[in-house]
Motif scaffolding. Structure first.
Motif, short mmCIF file in Angstrom:
data_model
loop_
_atom_site.label_atom_id
_atom_site.label_comp_id
_atom_site.label_asym_id
_atom_site.label_seq_id
_atom_site.Cartn_x
_atom_site.Cartn_y
_atom_site.Cartn_z
N ALA A 91 1.06 -1.65 -0.19
CA ALA A 91 0.37 -0.16 0.08
C ALA A 91 1.17 1.26 -0.09
O ALA A 91 2.03 1.45 -0.12
N ALA A 92 0.34 2.41 -0.37
CA ALA A 92 1.01 4.07 -0.30
C ALA A 92 1.84 3.87 0.97
O ALA A 92 2.72 5.13 1.17
N TYR A 117 -3.68 -10.13 0.91
CA TYR A 117 -5.35 -10.42 0.91
C TYR A 117 -5.32 -10.62 -0.26
O TYR A 117 -3.81 -10.10 -1.02
N MET A 119 -6.56 -11.02 -4.32
CA MET A 119 -7.73 -11.01 -4.94
C MET A 119 -8.15 -12.59 -6.20
O MET A 119 -7.02 -12.49 -6.65
N ILE A 124 -11.99 -9.42 -3.68
CA ILE A 124 -11.21 -9.84 -2.30
C ILE A 124 -12.10 -10.77 -1.54
O ILE A 124 -12.76 -10.50 -0.65
N ARG A 126 -12.25 -12.88 1.28
CA ARG A 126 -12.83 -13.05 3.21
C ARG A 126 -12.61 -13.78 4.22
O ARG A 126 -12.77 -13.82 5.16
N PRO A 169 -7.06 -5.59 12.10
CA PRO A 169 -7.03 -4.39 10.99
C PRO A 169 -6.75 -3.65 11.48
O PRO A 169 -5.87 -3.73 12.65
N CYS A 171 -3.05 -2.85 9.55
CA CYS A 171 -1.89 -3.06 9.92
C CYS A 171 -1.29 -3.31 8.46
O CYS A 171 -2.14 -3.51 7.08
N LEU A 172 -0.13 -3.27 8.21
CA LEU A 172 0.75 -3.60 7.18
C LEU A 172 -0.17 -4.39 6.30
O LEU A 172 -0.14 -5.99 6.95
N HIS A 173 -0.41 -4.86 5.26
CA HIS A 173 -0.57 -5.74 4.66
C HIS A 173 -0.80 -6.15 3.12
O HIS A 173 0.42 -5.20 2.78
N HIS A 175 -0.74 -7.25 -0.80
CA HIS A 175 -1.87 -7.05 -1.27
C HIS A 175 -1.21 -8.33 -2.63
O HIS A 175 -0.31 -8.20 -3.61
N ASN A 224 -19.61 -14.53 3.53
CA ASN A 224 -18.53 -13.01 3.61
C ASN A 224 -18.15 -13.28 2.09
O ASN A 224 -18.09 -12.13 1.35
N ASP A 225 -18.30 -13.95 1.43
CA ASP A 225 -17.64 -13.99 -0.23
C ASP A 225 -18.66 -15.22 -1.50
O ASP A 225 -18.44 -14.73 -2.41
N ARG B 47 -11.75 -4.07 3.06
CA ARG B 47 -12.02 -4.86 2.42
C ARG B 47 -11.41 -3.96 1.36
O ARG B 47 -12.53 -2.84 0.39
N ARG B 63 -4.04 3.55 -1.41
CA ARG B 63 -4.91 1.87 -0.57
C ARG B 63 -3.90 2.98 0.79
O ARG B 63 -2.92 2.84 0.60
N PHE B 64 -4.18 3.29 1.63
CA PHE B 64 -3.46 2.98 3.00
C PHE B 64 -4.04 1.46 3.61
O PHE B 64 -5.13 1.61 4.25
N ASP B 65 -2.97 0.97 4.22
CA ASP B 65 -3.34 -0.24 5.09
C ASP B 65 -3.53 0.15 6.59
O ASP B 65 -4.56 -0.23 7.23
N GLN B 76 -1.19 13.01 0.58
CA GLN B 76 -0.54 12.92 0.18
C GLN B 76 -0.73 12.44 -1.71
O GLN B 76 -0.49 12.02 -2.21
#
Lengths: 338, 244
Positions: A91-92, A117, A119, A124, A126, A169, A171-173, A175, A224-225, B47, B63-65, B76
């Motif tokens: 992510a950014a 995550y 896809m 995505i 879950r 949720p 935290c760093l993921h 993708h 969920n999916d 999601r 995207r920001f985690d 940003q």
């Protein structure tokens, strides 16, 4: 390279990755060193890697990527290594989060277990079988190894307490755009199954069939999916059966397959009663909750209705406790023999 | 070539609402000469949004985690943006077809720094028609919020407007240093407007059709607003004109 870049090595394995590689390289521009290990790509993969200033290494095509990951883990200059696949990206705000993690836990940890995550076919996923899908990808050089297989988890070589697990949720993921369609999913599953290594001994087709039922049960999560969950659960179950047949043929078709379909499947399931190791904790919480309710009900002085209610809760509590005990014994026995 | 206008939408979850917000934005942009684009900041949606969810090629995803403050997220998003004008837009604001034309018409006049718009609740009551400032602890609040009102002029000058739909030129936004990231969520828009005025530019609120604003759909906003308000009052008390 600027000094303000994060002193870290990113290692990426590629094979005809022109469609996804730019997104990944863009997302890790803040890392001081980026190594692209390419397996004879026939598209613009190398050109893209050069454009982003990555160091290029090449390796012959191998059937199982995890088998060669270890050969390149020491190639970087930096103490910390981040391994990513070409169809993954960050992510950014990843730079900020990784800096924070290394500052805060870099001394006490050798590796970070990062949720991912996935896809699949434009969605995505879950369900608990696909998410959080923790991966050990950020680690101190020399502390993590992969086994020679496809999509097996890497292992920490030092001590389990040196592993820092990131809990979602927030935290760093990682993708991961696994598959763009169901057809691509099928194509890859077959390829992985054909390229995998199968043991010489201990073949049991019954077990593969039992695993297929387990997989279906484990993967299905329509809440969920939606309908895609049903398709994926079916494919994962089918994958087990296909693997069983490949294994059977590689061993010279010696065993009978027919037996597999004449058994009550659940009796040979790895996880009796359809309870998975992760569920034991939930069962424990359930038992605790029932115990508390029971204590409360028993403290209320003699009302008939309450007595009946207490009786039913007591029964439920006893049942849950028994089940928990059985599960604990089972998993204890399993870890002792394993 | 850089575009004329870029919408910056910070959003968490509420996929369908965001999709409709973008639809309204692009419909309104059809009336505008020059190209437009939109940056959607996915602020740690459980999601994550997918590029395929927004098939319009003018939409870019960031995207920001980890959940990020509105100010930092916007700043940003603007960093990678080259558009002449920026439109900060909430995901629960649905623009009218005439909104952007009218905002650009009045907002690009010499001396105008920030342009806001009249916004309405779904039942037709006013959600926003400019921000005024009360005495003491009252501080900034939305004028005529919740009342049935009609605009009496094409635009009016205020000290501040809401960031739910706020247009500013990119050059001015960068010159004053963007949103102040010390604010967790809330009042960074008012802070920006006051700094724009300190830089010698006006803040106006335009009658721009009937754009709709549902207001504060994202959970957890209220708690964050409290700390932002405290910070705002420390910084700006006695420095604004009491006009409310």
């Amino acid at each position: 390279m600027g000094n303000d870049m994060l002193q870290m090595t990113v290692i990426i394995h590629t094979r005809d990755s022109e469609a996804t590689l730019p997104r990944l390289l863009e997302s890790v521009r803040w890392a001081e060193e980026c190594i692209v290990v390419d397996m004879e790509s026939r598209d613009r993969t190398l050109e893209i890697a050069r454009h982003y200033g990555a160091t290029l290494l090449s390796t012959p095509i191998v059937p199982r990527i995890d088998g060669i990951r270890n050969d390149f883990l020491e190639c970087g200059h930096h103490e910390w290594v981040f391994v990513l696949d070409s169809d993954e990206y960050l992510a950014a705000d990843a730079e900020q989060i990784v800096r924070g993690l290394l500052e805060r836990y870099g001394e006490t940890s050798d590796a970070f277990c990062i949720p991912r995550y996935n896809m699949i076919a434009g969605q995505i996923i879950r369900s608990r079988s696909w998410y959080p899908d923790h991966q050990i990808r950020l680690f101190r050089k020399g502390c993590v190894r992969w086994s020679d297989s496809t999509h097996k988890l890497s292992e920490l070589q030092t001590a389990q307490e040196r592993l820092h697990k990131l809990e979602p949720p927030g935290c760093l993921h990682i993708h991961h755009e696994n598959y763009t369609s169901i057809q691509q999913f099928i194509d890859r599953q077959v390829r992985y199954a054909l390229n995998d290594i199968y043991p010489e001994e201990g073949f049991s087709f019954q077990q593969y069939v039992a695993w297929a039922y387990e997989e279906f049960d484990f993967r299905l999560d329509e809440k969920n999916d939606g309908e895609l969950s049903f398709a994926l659960a079916t494919l994962m179950a089918w994958d087990r059966v296909v693997r069983g047949l490949i294994h059977w043929e590689r061993l010279g078709r010696k065993d009978s397959l027919r037996r597999a379909y004449s058994l009550p499947i659940t009796t040979i399931s790895r996880y009796p009663e359809g309870v998975f190791p992760g569920d034991v904790e939930e069962l424990r919480r359930q038992a605790e909750d029932l115990h508390q309710r029971l204590q409360f009900l028993e403290s209320v002085p003699g009302v008939k209705l309450l007595a009946r209610l207490t009786k039913s809760v007591r029964r439920e509590h006893r049942k849950t406790k028994d089940r928990l005990k059985r599960m604990r014994q089972y998993f204890r026995g399993k870890s002792a023999t394993g | 070539m850089s575009s004329r206008l870029c919408a910056v939408i910070v959003s968490r979850g509420l996929d369908e609402m965001l999709r409709f917000c973008l639809k309204c934005f692009f419909e309104s942009a059809e009336q505008v000469s020059g190209s437009v684009e939109a940056v959607v900041v996915d602020n740690a949606s459980l999601r994550p949004y997918l590029a395929t969810s927004f098939p319009d090629s003018r939409v870019r995803l960031l995207r920001f985690d980890a959940s990020t403050g509105f100010a930092a997220a916007c700043n940003q998003a603007v960093r990678d943006c080259e558009a002449e004008h920026l439109l900060f837009l909430n995901n629960d604001v649905f623009l009218d077809r005439s909104t952007l034309v009218r905002m650009l018409q009045h907002g690009t006049v010499e001396g105008v720094g920030v342009t806001g718009s009249w916004l309405y609740f779904p039942d037709g009551r006013v959600q926003h028609c400019g921000v005024v400032f009360g005495d003491g602890e009252i501080g900034p609040y939305h004028l005529h919020r919740g009342q049935f009102m009609e605009p009496r002029s094409q635009f009016e000058t205020f000290q501040a407007v809401t960031g739910a739909c706020l247009m500013v030129s990119r050059a001015l936004f960068n010159r004053i240093g963007g949103f102040d990231e010390s604010y967790s969520f809330g009042l960074e828009d008012i802070d920006l407007c006051l700094r724009v005025r300190q830089a010698g530019q006006r803040v106006i609120c335009v009658d721009a059709g009937r754009p709709m604003h549902f207001e504060s759909f994202t959970p957890g906003r209220i708690e964050l607003d409290v700390s932002s308000r405290r910070l705002f009052m420390e910084r700006w008390r006695d420095k604004y004109t009491i006009d409310g």
